[in-house]
Design a protein around this motif. Structure first.
Motif, PDB file in Angstrom:
ATOM      1  N   PRO A 185       0.710  -1.187  -0.065  1.00  0.00           N
ATOM      2  CA  PRO A 185       0.077  -0.081   0.100  1.00  0.00           C
ATOM      3  C   PRO A 185       0.736   1.106   0.055  1.00  0.00           C
ATOM      4  O   PRO A 185       1.881   1.222   0.565  1.00  0.00           O
ATOM      5  CB  PRO A 185      -0.875  -0.237   1.275  1.00  0.00           C
ATOM      6  N   GLY A 186       0.309   2.404  -0.645  1.00  0.00           N
ATOM      7  CA  GLY A 186       0.876   3.590  -0.190  1.00  0.00           C
ATOM      8  C   GLY A 186       0.565   4.204   0.699  1.00  0.00           C
ATOM      9  O   GLY A 186      -0.060   3.534   1.815  1.00  0.00           O
ATOM     10  N   THR A 187       0.410   5.452   1.187  1.00  0.00           N
ATOM     11  CA  THR A 187      -0.045   6.030   2.114  1.00  0.00           C
ATOM     12  C   THR A 187      -1.448   6.117   2.142  1.00  0.00           C
ATOM     13  O   THR A 187      -2.226   6.749   1.405  1.00  0.00           O
ATOM     14  CB  THR A 187       0.535   7.708   2.132  1.00  0.00           C
ATOM     15  N   THR A 188      -1.793   5.229   3.399  1.00  0.00           N
ATOM     16  CA  THR A 188      -3.164   4.970   3.531  1.00  0.00           C
ATOM     17  C   THR A 188      -3.572   5.557   4.975  1.00  0.00           C
ATOM     18  O   THR A 188      -3.162   5.676   5.908  1.00  0.00           O
ATOM     19  CB  THR A 188      -3.386   3.477   3.605  1.00  0.00           C
ATOM     20  N   VAL A 189      -5.097   5.806   4.777  1.00  0.00           N
ATOM     21  CA  VAL A 189      -5.679   6.818   5.858  1.00  0.00           C
ATOM     22  C   VAL A 189      -6.051   5.740   6.938  1.00  0.00           C
ATOM     23  O   VAL A 189      -7.166   5.258   6.929  1.00  0.00           O
ATOM     24  CB  VAL A 189      -6.696   7.662   5.649  1.00  0.00           C
ATOM     25  N   GLY A 237      -4.207  12.716  -6.601  1.00  0.00           N
ATOM     26  CA  GLY A 237      -4.917  13.697  -5.698  1.00  0.00           C
ATOM     27  C   GLY A 237      -6.246  13.361  -5.051  1.00  0.00           C
ATOM     28  O   GLY A 237      -6.816  14.052  -4.558  1.00  0.00           O
ATOM     29  N   THR A 238      -5.980  11.961  -4.483  1.00  0.00           N
ATOM     30  CA  THR A 238      -7.176  11.280  -3.866  1.00  0.00           C
ATOM     31  C   THR A 238      -6.697  10.466  -2.731  1.00  0.00           C
ATOM     32  O   THR A 238      -5.450   9.745  -2.969  1.00  0.00           O
ATOM     33  CB  THR A 238      -8.286  10.431  -4.713  1.00  0.00           C
ATOM     34  N   PRO A 239      -7.119  10.405  -1.640  1.00  0.00           N
ATOM     35  CA  PRO A 239      -6.427   9.560  -0.707  1.00  0.00           C
ATOM     36  C   PRO A 239      -6.900   8.061  -0.900  1.00  0.00           C
ATOM     37  O   PRO A 239      -8.004   7.822  -1.012  1.00  0.00           O
ATOM     38  CB  PRO A 239      -7.299  10.342   0.851  1.00  0.00           C
ATOM     39  N   LEU A 240      -5.870   7.481  -0.371  1.00  0.00           N
ATOM     40  CA  LEU A 240      -5.997   6.060  -0.127  1.00  0.00           C
ATOM     41  C   LEU A 240      -6.651   5.525   1.062  1.00  0.00           C
ATOM     42  O   LEU A 240      -6.079   5.844   1.941  1.00  0.00           O
ATOM     43  CB  LEU A 240      -4.612   5.497  -0.635  1.00  0.00           C
ATOM     44  N   MET A 241      -7.566   4.875   0.964  1.00  0.00           N
ATOM     45  CA  MET A 241      -8.416   4.428   2.145  1.00  0.00           C
ATOM     46  C   MET A 241      -8.052   2.796   2.255  1.00  0.00           C
ATOM     47  O   MET A 241      -7.762   2.088   1.423  1.00  0.00           O
ATOM     48  CB  MET A 241     -10.022   4.400   2.049  1.00  0.00           C
ATOM     49  N   PRO A 242      -8.540   2.481   3.508  1.00  0.00           N
ATOM     50  CA  PRO A 242      -8.114   0.979   4.046  1.00  0.00           C
ATOM     51  C   PRO A 242      -9.102  -0.131   3.031  1.00  0.00           C
ATOM     52  O   PRO A 242      -8.590  -0.994   2.674  1.00  0.00           O
ATOM     53  CB  PRO A 242      -8.651   0.786   5.274  1.00  0.00           C
ATOM     54  N   ALA A 275      -9.760  -4.404  -0.842  1.00  0.00           N
ATOM     55  CA  ALA A 275     -10.054  -4.910  -2.420  1.00  0.00           C
ATOM     56  C   ALA A 275      -8.970  -5.923  -3.143  1.00  0.00           C
ATOM     57  O   ALA A 275      -9.256  -6.598  -3.608  1.00  0.00           O
ATOM     58  CB  ALA A 275     -10.661  -3.965  -3.106  1.00  0.00           C
ATOM     59  N   ALA A 276      -7.824  -5.275  -2.865  1.00  0.00           N
ATOM     60  CA  ALA A 276      -6.702  -5.574  -3.506  1.00  0.00           C
ATOM     61  C   ALA A 276      -6.391  -7.247  -2.994  1.00  0.00           C
ATOM     62  O   ALA A 276      -6.098  -8.059  -3.593  1.00  0.00           O
ATOM     63  CB  ALA A 276      -5.447  -4.877  -3.413  1.00  0.00           C
ATOM     64  N   LEU A 277      -6.675  -7.321  -1.672  1.00  0.00           N
ATOM     65  CA  LEU A 277      -6.448  -8.295  -0.863  1.00  0.00           C
ATOM     66  C   LEU A 277      -7.247  -9.370  -1.404  1.00  0.00           C
ATOM     67  O   LEU A 277      -7.005 -10.600  -1.561  1.00  0.00           O
ATOM     68  CB  LEU A 277      -6.173  -8.225   0.473  1.00  0.00           C
ATOM     69  N   VAL A 278      -8.528  -8.972  -1.212  1.00  0.00           N
ATOM     70  CA  VAL A 278      -9.631 -10.272  -1.816  1.00  0.00           C
ATOM     71  C   VAL A 278      -9.570 -10.501  -3.049  1.00  0.00           C
ATOM     72  O   VAL A 278      -9.784 -11.719  -3.348  1.00  0.00           O
ATOM     73  CB  VAL A 278     -11.263  -9.270  -1.589  1.00  0.00           C
ATOM     74  N   VAL A 336      -0.204  -0.791  -4.726  1.00  0.00           N
ATOM     75  CA  VAL A 336      -1.410   0.046  -4.740  1.00  0.00           C
ATOM     76  C   VAL A 336      -1.131   1.521  -3.976  1.00  0.00           C
ATOM     77  O   VAL A 336      -1.327   1.712  -2.939  1.00  0.00           O
ATOM     78  CB  VAL A 336      -2.712  -0.637  -4.006  1.00  0.00           C
ATOM     79  N   ASP A 337      -0.732   2.365  -4.903  1.00  0.00           N
ATOM     80  CA  ASP A 337      -0.096   3.449  -4.363  1.00  0.00           C
ATOM     81  C   ASP A 337      -0.623   4.865  -5.260  1.00  0.00           C
ATOM     82  O   ASP A 337       0.234   5.867  -4.862  1.00  0.00           O
ATOM     83  CB  ASP A 337       1.300   3.370  -4.135  1.00  0.00           C
ATOM     84  N   SER A 338      -1.551   4.854  -6.187  1.00  0.00           N
ATOM     85  CA  SER A 338      -1.730   5.962  -6.935  1.00  0.00           C
ATOM     86  C   SER A 338      -0.545   6.250  -7.970  1.00  0.00           C
ATOM     87  O   SER A 338      -0.669   7.296  -8.498  1.00  0.00           O
ATOM     88  CB  SER A 338      -2.346   7.096  -6.158  1.00  0.00           C
TER      89      SER A 338
END
Length: 277
Positions: free
Chosen positions: A183-187, A212-217, A222-225, A242-244
């Motif tokens: 993951p990239g920077t995730t909230v 320009g959009t925040p990455l959420m858990p 979804a990537a793991l599933v 998964v890092d935009s």
């Protein structure tokens, strides 16, 4: 939901919050029986009550016997283990490498690397016997590039990616896939703690994203599933970033941690003293 994981058994470490909780929720929605492993008993039990056919197992992933016990609990309850998600983590030691204590270094690797090793080892033992399964580990963009995290964290995440590849090479002929997500920077709650507020965390994640959009858990979940599902049945020894596009853009966020006074973010396993030199 499509029920891509219908009647499969998944064990998720670090499942009480953040990416782990989002993954447990999505896997349950996709039809899986989920065992939630975490040191946060209150939040873990609450999530287990919320989800369909979920159970909680207190697990400190830095202790091999506790990881083995969580796997055994999944087998006791359901008779099999189809997916292991090694997600438990924290920031751990941060600050200049000149000031990082050996205790803080080892405590960080105890969770971020040893915990993944224990998870792969004990899940694989069960999966090899049944001839199938998938093992997923949460790495980080800090494991793909240098300079995106604190030193111990970055070292551990690089090692997780290497371990993913080497374990996959052994286990593939025995029906077990091994992959990772970076993951990239995730909230997450951990990021909120580090930034001081949820809004500050969202703002930081937005700034870090080339999109320009925040990455959420939920997006990491979804990537793991996907990797756990039959849609990815030929995906193996792979780290899905998964890092935009952060790693391509070449962002370097490690200075946020390196320039701070030495410290530790997260729960020190066994009550160790992070300041011990």
């Amino acid at each position: 939901m499509s029920e891509r994981l219908k009647d499969r058994v998944a064990l998720v470490t670090g499942a009480a919050s953040g990416i782990g909780a989002a993954t447990a929720r999505l896997m349950a929605q996709e039809g899986a029986f989920v065992v939630l492993a975490d040191v946060d008993e209150h939040a873990g039990q609450a999530l287990a009550r919320e989800l369909r056919d979920a159970t909680f197992a207190y697990t400190d992933v830095s202790v091999e016997a506790q990881v083995a016990a969580a796997v055994d609990e999944a087998l006791r309850l359901h008779g099999r283990l189809d997916c292991m998600v090694n997600n438990a983590g924290f920031v751990g030691a941060y600050g200049s490498i000149l000031e990082t204590s050996a205790a803080a270094w080892h405590a960080t690797l105890g969770v971020l690397l040893d915990g993944v090793f224990y998870g792969i080892k004990h899940a694989a033992r069960a999966m090899v016997k049944q001839g199938s399964g998938c093992i997923l580990s949460v790495a980080s963009t800090a494991g793909v590039m240098g300079g995106l995290g604190p030193h111990a964290y970055t070292s551990a995440k690089h090692a997780v990616i290497g371990l993913t590849r080497s374990a996959a090479s052994e286990l593939a002929p025995r029906g077990v896939r091994v992959n990772a997500v970076a993951p990239g920077t995730t909230v997450t709650e951990m990021m909120v703690q580090g930034r001081g507020s949820r809004q500050a965390a969202i703002d930081a994640a937005t700034r870090a994203s080339p999109l320009g959009t925040p990455l959420m858990p939920q997006e990491i979940a979804a990537a793991l599933v996907y990797l756990a599902s039959d849609d990815a049945r030929h995906v193996n020894a792979h780290t899905l970033v998964v890092d935009s596009g952060v790693t391509v853009a070449g962002a370097s966020g490690g200075a946020v941690f390196h320039n701070r006074p030495a410290g530790f973010m997260g729960r020190m396993p066994g009550g160790a003293n992070a300041d011990a030199r």
